[in-house]
Every structure is written in C-alpha cells, then in structure tokens.
Write a protein that holds these residues in place. Sequence first.
Motif, PDB file in Angstrom:
ATOM      1  N   GLN A 163       0.749  -1.170   0.083  1.00  0.00           N
ATOM      2  CA  GLN A 163      -0.127   0.162   0.087  1.00  0.00           C
ATOM      3  C   GLN A 163       0.558   1.262  -0.011  1.00  0.00           C
ATOM      4  O   GLN A 163       0.417   2.203  -0.489  1.00  0.00           O
ATOM      5  CB  GLN A 163      -0.908  -0.105   1.163  1.00  0.00           C
ATOM      6  CG  GLN A 163      -2.092  -1.046   0.916  1.00  0.00           C
ATOM      7  CD  GLN A 163      -3.054  -1.005   2.284  1.00  0.00           C
ATOM      8  OE1 GLN A 163      -2.958  -1.303   3.150  1.00  0.00           O
ATOM      9  NE2 GLN A 163      -4.154  -0.451   1.513  1.00  0.00           N
ATOM     10  N   ALA A 164       1.907   1.254   0.700  1.00  0.00           N
ATOM     11  CA  ALA A 164       2.901   2.572   0.859  1.00  0.00           C
ATOM     12  C   ALA A 164       3.722   2.578  -0.446  1.00  0.00           C
ATOM     13  O   ALA A 164       4.114   3.736  -0.950  1.00  0.00           O
ATOM     14  CB  ALA A 164       3.381   2.547   2.154  1.00  0.00           C
ATOM     15  N   HIS A 165       4.247   1.313  -0.919  1.00  0.00           N
ATOM     16  CA  HIS A 165       5.088   1.696  -1.969  1.00  0.00           C
ATOM     17  C   HIS A 165       4.998   0.639  -3.020  1.00  0.00           C
ATOM     18  O   HIS A 165       5.613   0.757  -4.230  1.00  0.00           O
ATOM     19  CB  HIS A 165       6.499   0.960  -1.305  1.00  0.00           C
ATOM     20  CG  HIS A 165       6.973   1.824  -0.023  1.00  0.00           C
ATOM     21  ND1 HIS A 165       7.343   2.804  -0.039  1.00  0.00           N
ATOM     22  CD2 HIS A 165       7.088   1.126   1.138  1.00  0.00           C
ATOM     23  CE1 HIS A 165       7.898   3.292   1.248  1.00  0.00           C
ATOM     24  NE2 HIS A 165       7.387   2.083   2.067  1.00  0.00           N
ATOM     25  N   GLY A 166       3.633   0.176  -3.391  1.00  0.00           N
ATOM     26  CA  GLY A 166       3.229  -0.438  -4.501  1.00  0.00           C
ATOM     27  C   GLY A 166       4.134  -1.767  -4.813  1.00  0.00           C
ATOM     28  O   GLY A 166       4.273  -2.056  -5.958  1.00  0.00           O
ATOM     29  N   ALA A 167       4.756  -2.291  -3.874  1.00  0.00           N
ATOM     30  CA  ALA A 167       5.504  -3.564  -3.960  1.00  0.00           C
ATOM     31  C   ALA A 167       4.743  -4.818  -4.050  1.00  0.00           C
ATOM     32  O   ALA A 167       3.556  -4.826  -3.400  1.00  0.00           O
ATOM     33  CB  ALA A 167       6.325  -3.653  -2.689  1.00  0.00           C
ATOM     34  N   ARG A 168       5.109  -5.758  -4.654  1.00  0.00           N
ATOM     35  CA  ARG A 168       4.259  -6.953  -5.087  1.00  0.00           C
ATOM     36  C   ARG A 168       4.491  -7.928  -3.823  1.00  0.00           C
ATOM     37  O   ARG A 168       5.116  -8.935  -3.835  1.00  0.00           O
ATOM     38  CB  ARG A 168       4.850  -7.353  -6.345  1.00  0.00           C
ATOM     39  CG  ARG A 168       3.771  -8.419  -6.970  1.00  0.00           C
ATOM     40  CD  ARG A 168       4.136  -8.675  -8.433  1.00  0.00           C
ATOM     41  NE  ARG A 168       3.126  -9.654  -9.091  1.00  0.00           N
ATOM     42  CZ  ARG A 168       3.152 -10.925  -9.056  1.00  0.00           C
ATOM     43  NH1 ARG A 168       4.208 -11.572  -8.170  1.00  0.00           N
ATOM     44  NH2 ARG A 168       2.081 -11.715  -9.513  1.00  0.00           N
ATOM     45  N   HIS A 169       3.563  -7.685  -2.943  1.00  0.00           N
ATOM     46  CA  HIS A 169       3.448  -8.526  -1.603  1.00  0.00           C
ATOM     47  C   HIS A 169       2.072  -8.936  -1.379  1.00  0.00           C
ATOM     48  O   HIS A 169       0.896  -8.064  -1.548  1.00  0.00           O
ATOM     49  CB  HIS A 169       4.035  -7.895  -0.614  1.00  0.00           C
ATOM     50  CG  HIS A 169       5.461  -7.792  -0.526  1.00  0.00           C
ATOM     51  ND1 HIS A 169       6.265  -8.886  -0.187  1.00  0.00           N
ATOM     52  CD2 HIS A 169       6.318  -6.805  -0.814  1.00  0.00           C
ATOM     53  CE1 HIS A 169       7.791  -8.328  -0.128  1.00  0.00           C
ATOM     54  NE2 HIS A 169       7.616  -7.238  -0.716  1.00  0.00           N
ATOM     55  N   ALA A 170       1.852 -10.105  -1.180  1.00  0.00           N
ATOM     56  CA  ALA A 170       0.457 -10.509  -0.816  1.00  0.00           C
ATOM     57  C   ALA A 170       0.030 -10.404   0.619  1.00  0.00           C
ATOM     58  O   ALA A 170       0.975 -10.244   1.434  1.00  0.00           O
ATOM     59  CB  ALA A 170       0.418 -12.282  -1.200  1.00  0.00           C
ATOM     60  N   ILE A 171      -1.335 -10.456   0.788  1.00  0.00           N
ATOM     61  CA  ILE A 171      -1.754 -10.334   2.097  1.00  0.00           C
ATOM     62  C   ILE A 171      -2.658 -11.547   2.671  1.00  0.00           C
ATOM     63  O   ILE A 171      -3.026 -11.916   1.579  1.00  0.00           O
ATOM     64  CB  ILE A 171      -2.505  -8.891   2.501  1.00  0.00           C
ATOM     65  CG1 ILE A 171      -3.560  -8.859   1.714  1.00  0.00           C
ATOM     66  CG2 ILE A 171      -1.591  -7.711   2.359  1.00  0.00           C
ATOM     67  CD1 ILE A 171      -4.510  -7.512   2.394  1.00  0.00           C
ATOM     68  N   LEU A 172      -3.034 -11.435   3.772  1.00  0.00           N
ATOM     69  CA  LEU A 172      -4.040 -12.626   4.168  1.00  0.00           C
ATOM     70  C   LEU A 172      -4.553 -12.346   5.505  1.00  0.00           C
ATOM     71  O   LEU A 172      -4.380 -12.989   6.662  1.00  0.00           O
ATOM     72  CB  LEU A 172      -3.130 -13.813   4.146  1.00  0.00           C
ATOM     73  CG  LEU A 172      -4.187 -15.136   4.158  1.00  0.00           C
ATOM     74  CD1 LEU A 172      -5.160 -15.321   2.835  1.00  0.00           C
ATOM     75  CD2 LEU A 172      -3.437 -16.403   4.380  1.00  0.00           C
ATOM     76  N   ASP A 173      -5.267 -11.235   5.524  1.00  0.00           N
ATOM     77  CA  ASP A 173      -6.008 -10.740   6.892  1.00  0.00           C
ATOM     78  C   ASP A 173      -7.401 -11.621   6.802  1.00  0.00           C
ATOM     79  O   ASP A 173      -7.616 -12.527   5.823  1.00  0.00           O
ATOM     80  CB  ASP A 173      -6.058  -9.421   7.027  1.00  0.00           C
ATOM     81  CG  ASP A 173      -7.177  -8.788   5.847  1.00  0.00           C
ATOM     82  OD1 ASP A 173      -7.762  -9.532   5.142  1.00  0.00           O
ATOM     83  OD2 ASP A 173      -7.542  -7.483   5.835  1.00  0.00           O
ATOM     84  N   GLY A 174      -8.198 -11.223   7.889  1.00  0.00           N
ATOM     85  CA  GLY A 174      -9.451 -12.055   7.942  1.00  0.00           C
ATOM     86  C   GLY A 174     -10.038 -12.141   6.784  1.00  0.00           C
ATOM     87  O   GLY A 174     -10.888 -13.205   6.240  1.00  0.00           O
ATOM     88  N   ASN A 175     -10.398 -10.807   6.449  1.00  0.00           N
ATOM     89  CA  ASN A 175     -11.262 -10.803   5.038  1.00  0.00           C
ATOM     90  C   ASN A 175     -10.881 -11.338   3.838  1.00  0.00           C
ATOM     91  O   ASN A 175     -11.753 -12.008   3.163  1.00  0.00           O
ATOM     92  CB  ASN A 175     -11.398  -9.130   4.605  1.00  0.00           C
ATOM     93  CG  ASN A 175     -12.343  -8.430   5.634  1.00  0.00           C
ATOM     94  OD1 ASN A 175     -13.535  -8.970   5.935  1.00  0.00           O
ATOM     95  ND2 ASN A 175     -12.269  -7.325   5.923  1.00  0.00           N
TER      96      ASN A 175
END
Length: 363
Positions: A131-143
């Motif tokens: 979100q801050a740097h547009g880097a290609r990283h996945a997320i896996l929060d509850g939603n």
Amino acid sequence: MSAAPIASFAQRLLTWFDQHGRHDLPWQHPRSAYRVWISEVMLQQTQVKTVIPYFEKFVARFPDVTTLANAALDDVLLHWAGLGYYARARNLHRAARQMLAQHGGDLPQDFKALLQLPGIGRSTSGAILAQAHGARHAILDGNVKRVLARHAAIGEWPGHPRASLQLWEISERLLPSQRLADYTQAIMDLGASVCTRHKPACARCPVSADCQAHIAQRVAEYPALKPKRDRPLKQASALLIENAAGEILLERRPPVGIWGGLWCPPLIEENGDAATVLRERYGLQLASQQALPTLRHAFTHFELQLQPLRIRLAGAIDTVREASNQRWVKLNDTPPALPTPIAKLFQQLKTSIHQPCLEPFTA
Ligand code: SF4
C-alpha cells in the motif's frame, strides 16, 4: 486454475474497486508507510468504522515514528483505550523505538526487516509494502482469508497450517503485476462489503464467475469453522478502595499478561480473598466489602468474570501512597488508560458510588 482466469481475477477486482471500493479512508490520504502501518495494526482485530476515529486521534497525537517512540507508553495506551487487544499498542510503541534506533525513525522498506519488528507479521508487512510503496506482496488478513477460502473452496479451517499454506499460495498467485496498492485495498474491501461473513452478496461480486463455493452453491460452508474448544471461564475480583478524598486506588498492570500496562483497581485472581490481599499487599484492614454486579469480558483464549468489590476499611489508609505504579484517581477526572470493562465500571460508579451508601473511610 489456468493463467487466464488468474489474471482476470485481479482485473475484475480492480475494475470493481474503481467503482465500488473505498477511496476515502483516512490512511489513504496521505498514504505513508507510517499511516498504513498504524491502520493495519488497528484493523487487525477491529472493523474499519470503529478504527477511523481512533486512527484520526492517534495520528494527530503521534504523527510520525519519532513522536511515537518518544511518547510515554501510558500516553500511547490512553489513545488506544477502548480498541482492545492492548498488546498491539505496546508492540507499536516498541516497534517505533526499534525503528528510531535502527532505521533512522522510518519504517524499513525491506520485507524481512519489517518482519523483525514487534507486532508486524507476514500479512501486515505485505500490506505496508504494497500500500505504501506499490511493492508486489500478498496479504492474508481475515477478510482475504474468507474471500479466498470461498473462491477456491478450501474445505479446511483457514487457521490450520495446511489451509494457511494453501491460502498464502493462492493469495500470491492472484497478485497483479501493477496497481498493488489498489489491489490490496480492493480485496480487503471485497471481503468487508460483498463477501461478508454473513449473507455474502454473490450477485454483485466481481469474481463470482469462477468462485468455486458459489458455483457449487455451498457458500455457507466456507470458510470452515474453527474446531470447537470451550473457552475457560476465569474469575477475578476488582477491589474498589476509596480514600477519604473520594478517590479510587488504581494500579498499573504488569507489562505482560491481561491488560498489560493499563490501569486497574487492584485485582485478585481466582481464589484470593480481599482481607488477605489488603493486609499482605497494602497493610490495610478490611472492615466490610460489598459485591457489585459482576462483569464479563471475552479474551481470545478465555472469558473473565470480574467481581467488583467496594471495600470499607478499618483504620487509616495512608500506608498506600502514590507510586509510579499506583495512583489515586477521582472518578470525575480524566482517568489514565483503563481497560474497557473497567472504564464501564467507572461510568457506573460515577452515578452510584458517591451516593451516601458507604460511609466515609476513617482517615
Ligand atoms: Fe464471496 Fe460470493 Fe464472491 Fe464467492 S461469489 S467470492 S462467495 S461474494
């Protein structure tokens, strides 16, 4: 899943986001790494609408890493009071100090360096960088877990290591090559507003065409529930000791454990009795005690039943003096950082304790 639908998952999601996503969240304007970090930590166990006012107050008081690192923990906890899961606030404070000492007062832009900081796990680290740097990283929060568990029809509880591994793999595979900040927000928004826990709105979902749970008409079965385990019930008593000035004694909780670092009336856990604790901890003698209605509070691993006891003492109470971890407070003054149930109890006491049902303490 072939390459074409994977690319189109991100594409469809981004097109939907442009029209229906949230573009006016306070941490998006401006979207700095610091603000994203604070918002991500606040959002870990709390909904967006609850987080917004807390976020605004928090960043107004602590606008950057250096201010947060230099603040007293008490002040940080005070701005967190009511959000719950206070370990998050303590970790923010520790992480800010670490950033000041090791990274010049900035959030590191390196994934592994972020993971070394207290309270920043794989998903939070990915969310900050995307979100801050547009880097290609996945997320896996509850939603995101819920969306992906349904979309790929993962039959196992997402908290199980095997399912978690699968979900991470899917989350990474679905990433687009561009617009990572928007994509990250988009998949969180989809989970929060369309693929909701109850009654998901599949009819207006941009990825319904290849959603396996939807196609099989088994959406209600995903994500699988956590295997049941009863939460044990713990008991504690809160001693409401009032001095002649009408002030209540508060103590700062130890830094680790329930309500760590927050202020509470003296607590007696499980089977302790008030008379013994008053005598041994404070050199005070109990004259009588009055039980007030009990309070219940759910923690992640147990439930707490809290019994407030209004304490009447025999003799003087000047053995309890103010110390760095003890304070006498007036109910009408602004209290230090209190856990939510204690804040509620104080609210009730304001309307009751000063009515003359207890005689003044002997000074
Ligand atoms: Fe969720 Fe329904 Fe969309 Fe599938 S189609 S991702 S279940 S909202």
